[in-house]
Design a protein around this motif. Structure first.
Motif, PDB file in Angstrom:
ATOM      1  N   ASN A  13       0.843  -1.187   0.000  1.00 15.99           N
ATOM      2  CA  ASN A  13       0.000   0.000   0.000  1.00 15.99           C
ATOM      3  C   ASN A  13       0.883   1.243   0.000  1.00 15.99           C
ATOM      4  OD1 ASN A  13      -2.446   1.558   0.527  1.00 15.99           O
ATOM      5  ND2 ASN A  13      -1.643   1.811   2.594  1.00 15.99           N
ATOM      6  N   MET A  14       0.662   2.149  -0.954  1.00 13.00           N
ATOM      7  CA  MET A  14       1.360   3.429  -0.917  1.00 13.00           C
ATOM      8  C   MET A  14       0.619   4.319   0.068  1.00 13.00           C
ATOM      9  SD  MET A  14       2.351   5.830  -4.103  1.00 13.00           S
ATOM     10  CE  MET A  14       3.340   7.275  -3.944  1.00 13.00           C
ATOM     11  N   VAL A  15       1.328   4.837   1.052  1.00 13.87           N
ATOM     12  CA  VAL A  15       0.723   5.654   2.099  1.00 13.87           C
ATOM     13  C   VAL A  15       0.098   6.901   1.492  1.00 13.87           C
ATOM     14  CG1 VAL A  15       1.209   6.971   4.191  1.00 13.87           C
ATOM     15  CG2 VAL A  15       2.352   4.791   3.802  1.00 13.87           C
ATOM     16  N   ASP A  16      -1.119   7.222   1.930  1.00  8.86           N
ATOM     17  CA  ASP A  16      -1.811   8.423   1.479  1.00  8.86           C
ATOM     18  C   ASP A  16      -1.354   9.602   2.330  1.00  8.86           C
ATOM     19  OD1 ASP A  16      -3.522  10.416   0.627  1.00  8.86           O
ATOM     20  OD2 ASP A  16      -5.367   9.295   1.034  1.00  8.86           O
ATOM     21  N   LEU A  74       7.288   1.768  -3.233  1.00 12.07           N
ATOM     22  CA  LEU A  74       6.241   2.495  -2.521  1.00 12.07           C
ATOM     23  C   LEU A  74       6.665   3.890  -2.069  1.00 12.07           C
ATOM     24  CD1 LEU A  74       4.730  -0.481  -0.510  1.00 12.07           C
ATOM     25  CD2 LEU A  74       3.959   0.486  -2.689  1.00 12.07           C
ATOM     26  N   CYS A  75       7.830   4.347  -2.510  1.00 17.08           N
ATOM     27  CA  CYS A  75       8.257   5.721  -2.207  1.00 17.08           C
ATOM     28  C   CYS A  75       7.483   6.699  -3.078  1.00 17.08           C
ATOM     29  CB  CYS A  75       9.749   5.891  -2.484  1.00 17.08           C
ATOM     30  SG  CYS A  75      10.801   5.227  -1.207  1.00 17.08           S
ATOM     31  N   MET A 112      14.588   8.068   2.696  1.00 15.94           N
ATOM     32  CA  MET A 112      14.924   7.116   1.636  1.00 15.94           C
ATOM     33  C   MET A 112      15.789   7.765   0.555  1.00 15.94           C
ATOM     34  SD  MET A 112      13.815   4.406   2.871  1.00 15.94           S
ATOM     35  CE  MET A 112      14.421   3.437   1.514  1.00 15.94           C
ATOM     36  N   GLU A 113      15.540   9.038   0.294  1.00 12.84           N
ATOM     37  CA  GLU A 113      16.330   9.751  -0.705  1.00 12.84           C
ATOM     38  C   GLU A 113      17.771   9.945  -0.227  1.00 12.84           C
ATOM     39  OE1 GLU A 113      12.243   9.937  -1.801  1.00 12.84           O
ATOM     40  OE2 GLU A 113      13.180  10.317   0.127  1.00 12.84           O
TER      41      GLU A 113
END
Length: 158
Positions: A13-16, A74-75, A112-113
Motif C-alpha cells: 500500500n502506498m501511504v496516502d 512504494l516511495c 529514503m532519498e
C-alpha cells in the motif's frame, strides 16, 4: 504501530499523504566504502585513469536521490529542493566516509532519498574502481538524522 506500507488485508500500500501538512523536511545519511590503501591514495590524488572518481560519484548520488521513487516501489515521487553529497577520507581504516543530505518542503520524509544517495554514491565508487580493487566493501549505510513532519526530530546516537 503497524507497518504503514501494508493495508488492512496485508497487501502492499502506498501511504496516502494527502492530508499531511507541508513542512520542511531534512534527512542526513551516511555510508562507507573500504578499500586498499593504494586505491584510497589513487582516488585522493585524483590519479584514476577514469577521471575524478568523487565528482562522478557525487553526481550519481544526487541523481540516485532524485530517482528514489523509481527504485523503491512504494516511495512517493518528491520535489527535492536540495541534495548534497560530501566525502571524507579515513586513512587509518582505509575508507571513504560518505555523508548525504536531502531536503524539501513536502508532505513526506526524505530519509529514503538520503539513503539512496549514500548507496548510489558508494556503488559508483565501487564501479569506477573495481578493476583495481575488486575487494572493496560497502558498509554502514544509515540514517544519521531526520527533521520535520509529525514524528519530529530523530538523531542517531552513537
Amino acid at each position: 504501530m503497524g507497518f504503514t506500507h501494508l493495508n488492512e488485508q496485508g497487501e502492499a500500500n502506498m501511504v496516502d499523504v494527502t492530508e499531511k501538512a507541508v513542512t520542511q523536511r531534512i534527512a542526513r545519511a551516511s555510508g562507507r566504502i573500504y578499500m586498499k590503501p593504494e586505491t584510497l591514495a589513487l582516488i585522493k590524488d585524483n590519479g584514476h585513469k577514469k577521471g575524478d572518481v568523487l565528482q562522478v560519484a557525487r553526481i550519481a548520488g544526487i541523481q540516485g536521490a532524485k530517482k528514489c521513487s523509481d527504485l523503491i516501489p512504494l516511495c512517493h515521487p518528491l520535489m527535492l529542493t536540495k541534495v548534497q553529497v560530501d566525502f571524507s577520507f579515513n586513512e587509518a581504516d582505509s575508507c571513504i566516509n560518505i555523508t548525504t543530505l536531502a531536503k524539501l518542503a513536502g508532505q513526506t520524509g526524505v530519509e529514503m532519498e538520503a539513503l539512496t544517495a549514500a548507496s548510489i554514491t558508494a556503488l559508483t565508487i565501487f564501479d569506477m574502481c573495481k578493476a583495481v580493487d575488486p575487494g572493496m566493501r560497502i558498509s554502514d549505510i544509515k540514517v544519521l538524522e531526520k527533521q520535520g513532519g509529525k514524528s519530529g526530530h530523530f538523531k542517531l546516537s552513537d
